[in-house]
Write a protein that holds these residues in place. Sequence first.
Motif, short mmCIF file in Angstrom:
data_model
loop_
_atom_site.label_atom_id
_atom_site.label_comp_id
_atom_site.label_asym_id
_atom_site.label_seq_id
_atom_site.Cartn_x
_atom_site.Cartn_y
_atom_site.Cartn_z
N ARG A 101 -14.28 14.01 2.25
CA ARG A 101 -15.24 13.19 1.63
C ARG A 101 -15.02 13.09 -0.61
NH1 ARG A 101 -17.85 9.94 3.82
NH2 ARG A 101 -17.15 10.68 6.31
N ASN A 102 -15.41 14.97 -0.40
CA ASN A 102 -15.34 15.37 -2.16
C ASN A 102 -14.65 14.34 -2.49
OD1 ASN A 102 -17.93 15.84 -1.98
ND2 ASN A 102 -17.64 18.50 -2.26
N GLU A 103 -12.72 15.04 -1.92
CA GLU A 103 -11.46 14.31 -2.75
C GLU A 103 -11.76 12.94 -2.33
OE1 GLU A 103 -7.89 14.87 -4.63
OE2 GLU A 103 -9.69 16.31 -4.41
N LEU A 104 -12.02 11.91 -1.54
CA LEU A 104 -12.37 10.30 -1.30
C LEU A 104 -12.99 10.14 -3.06
CD1 LEU A 104 -10.61 8.79 0.15
CD2 LEU A 104 -12.10 8.76 1.39
N ASP A 105 -14.43 10.84 -2.35
CA ASP A 105 -15.19 10.64 -3.61
C ASP A 105 -14.38 10.48 -5.28
OD1 ASP A 105 -17.04 9.98 -1.41
OD2 ASP A 105 -17.91 12.10 -2.73
N ARG A 106 -13.44 11.17 -5.04
CA ARG A 106 -13.11 11.36 -6.03
C ARG A 106 -11.23 10.37 -7.25
NH1 ARG A 106 -8.48 13.34 -9.09
NH2 ARG A 106 -7.95 13.98 -6.85
N MET A 107 -11.23 10.49 -5.85
CA MET A 107 -10.46 9.28 -5.90
C MET A 107 -10.34 7.94 -5.96
SD MET A 107 -6.98 10.91 -3.44
CE MET A 107 -8.23 10.48 -2.13
N THR A 108 -11.51 6.79 -5.70
CA THR A 108 -11.99 5.91 -6.04
C THR A 108 -12.93 5.51 -6.30
OG1 THR A 108 -13.72 6.55 -3.66
CG2 THR A 108 -10.98 5.58 -3.17
N GLY A 109 -13.35 6.67 -7.03
CA GLY A 109 -14.76 6.63 -8.21
C GLY A 109 -15.77 6.35 -8.29
N ILE A 151 0.47 -0.96 -0.34
CA ILE A 151 0.00 0.05 -0.42
C ILE A 151 0.93 1.03 0.09
CG2 ILE A 151 -2.14 1.19 1.87
CD1 ILE A 151 -3.05 -1.55 1.47
N THR A 152 0.62 2.21 -0.81
CA THR A 152 1.35 3.46 -0.86
C THR A 152 0.60 4.30 0.14
OG1 THR A 152 -0.18 4.43 -3.07
CG2 THR A 152 2.48 2.84 -3.03
N GLY A 153 -0.73 4.61 0.52
CA GLY A 153 -1.10 5.60 1.50
C GLY A 153 -2.18 4.96 1.80
N VAL A 154 -3.17 5.30 3.02
CA VAL A 154 -3.93 5.07 3.65
C VAL A 154 -4.85 6.79 3.12
CG1 VAL A 154 -5.06 4.48 5.48
CG2 VAL A 154 -3.13 3.28 4.89
N TYR A 155 -6.48 7.06 3.18
CA TYR A 155 -6.51 7.75 3.55
C TYR A 155 -7.74 8.21 3.88
CZ TYR A 155 -3.51 9.46 -0.70
OH TYR A 155 -2.56 9.06 -1.20
N VAL A 156 -7.84 8.96 4.80
CA VAL A 156 -9.29 9.05 5.54
C VAL A 156 -10.09 10.47 5.45
CG1 VAL A 156 -8.37 10.06 7.29
CG2 VAL A 156 -10.37 8.92 8.27
N ALA A 157 -11.09 9.85 4.97
CA ALA A 157 -11.75 11.35 5.06
C ALA A 157 -12.10 12.54 6.53
CB ALA A 157 -13.31 11.31 4.59
N GLU A 158 -12.33 13.92 6.09
CA GLU A 158 -12.72 14.29 7.70
C GLU A 158 -13.30 14.49 7.80
OE1 GLU A 158 -12.11 18.65 5.53
OE2 GLU A 158 -10.08 18.17 5.48
N GLY A 159 -13.53 14.09 9.45
CA GLY A 159 -14.37 14.02 9.97
C GLY A 159 -15.59 13.02 10.05
N ALA A 160 -14.67 11.50 9.53
CA ALA A 160 -14.92 10.14 9.88
C ALA A 160 -15.38 10.13 10.69
CB ALA A 160 -13.90 9.46 8.98
N GLU A 161 -16.56 9.01 11.86
CA GLU A 161 -16.60 8.68 12.66
C GLU A 161 -15.92 7.45 13.00
OE1 GLU A 161 -19.60 5.76 15.06
OE2 GLU A 161 -20.58 6.75 12.89
N ARG A 162 -15.02 7.66 14.09
CA ARG A 162 -14.09 6.85 14.58
C ARG A 162 -14.35 5.93 15.42
NH1 ARG A 162 -11.80 10.93 11.64
NH2 ARG A 162 -9.22 11.45 12.73
N ASP A 163 -14.76 4.25 14.67
CA ASP A 163 -15.58 3.54 15.17
C ASP A 163 -13.57 1.95 15.01
OD1 ASP A 163 -14.78 2.39 12.55
OD2 ASP A 163 -16.61 2.29 12.43
N GLY A 164 -13.69 0.73 15.70
CA GLY A 164 -12.87 0.36 16.02
C GLY A 164 -12.58 -0.10 14.96
N ARG A 165 -12.99 -0.25 13.51
CA ARG A 165 -12.41 -0.51 12.08
C ARG A 165 -11.55 0.17 12.39
NH1 ARG A 165 -12.38 -6.48 10.39
NH2 ARG A 165 -13.87 -6.65 10.49
N LEU A 166 -11.74 1.68 12.37
CA LEU A 166 -10.70 2.65 12.14
C LEU A 166 -9.74 2.66 12.38
CD1 LEU A 166 -11.50 4.99 9.56
CD2 LEU A 166 -12.06 6.51 11.20
N ARG A 167 -9.46 2.44 13.77
CA ARG A 167 -8.59 2.64 14.21
C ARG A 167 -8.01 1.65 14.88
NH1 ARG A 167 -13.25 4.77 18.30
NH2 ARG A 167 -13.80 2.51 18.79
N GLU A 168 -8.42 0.48 14.27
CA GLU A 168 -7.37 -0.74 13.78
C GLU A 168 -6.98 -0.33 12.69
OE1 GLU A 168 -7.34 -5.80 12.81
OE2 GLU A 168 -9.79 -4.62 13.32
N ALA A 169 -7.19 0.08 11.82
CA ALA A 169 -6.90 0.25 10.55
C ALA A 169 -5.60 1.64 10.92
CB ALA A 169 -7.01 0.91 9.42
#
Length: 316
Positions: A126-134, A92-110
Amino acid sequence: MAGNSQRKGAIKKSGKGNPTAGSGGRVRRGLEGRGPTPKAKDRPYHQAHKAAKRAERSAETRPKRRVTKSTEAEWVAGRNSVVEALRAGIPITGVYVAEGAERDGRLREAFKLAAEQGHSLLEVTRNELDRMTGGAVHQGLAARLPSFDYAHPDDLLDRAAELGEPALIVALDSVTDPRNLGAVIRSASGFGAHGVLIPERRAAGMTAAAWKTSAGAAARIPIAQAVNLTRQLKAYQEAGCMVVGLAADGEVSLPDLDLADGPLVVVVGSEGKGLGRLVSETCDQLVSIPMGNQLESLNAGVAASVALYAIAQARA
């Protein structure tokens, strides 16, 4: 008088009528050496120089091995998918998280896994992440995979030669399910194959799903791409390999295969149609896997595993 250029003998006229200063400077330069003798290869008329030039021209005209890359970086979108990719050790070259994403167990593990593995963690809108992931359903989390470096088909033979072993290559004919590709790669690595060959077009490539199913084996065994699979199989035959194709109506049963101990290419067909006509005609033998009447055929991943196990047992 010093400096008087009008005195007799101060100016000497050359034979061509051009006045020149005294000849001392010219005589001094003539007495100077010409420096160290150039090396033989640097002398234009020396045989060593001509031989070096011929070698350069030969290197320029010799066909070069083409190492291809997948066209685009692959994205893994969604919290579960990213965590599973990180657990599997997928590059993996990078992990991207959207601003204001709710912190749950999965996100903390990631976040924890990314930090432990040294991956960069970037926060984007969030708009930028939408664009990058198609426009994928990313749930505020995505990971980017680098483009995959495919080997040249000849590299698989070279790997066998370096190990001093008879070549064993698995070729896939239009296998489009990346999970089957990953399963074949994992089995090829586990049973001692020297590489996997796939077509460039109309076939699965090294996507996140293939990486995940291979369980990291794609980092341990070369995967090569062929522009034309039939032509490459013929090239392997010219290099001394026997090519066998797995087919339900094969004339030889897998337990009776007597080519297992020599250089071998095993061709596995697509999930639905099996081997293509040209590929089937190119094979030296068509081999069938004995099965009960209740089951017509196995999928590509399972069929490759069974065949590779049988070949490994025969070679042992």
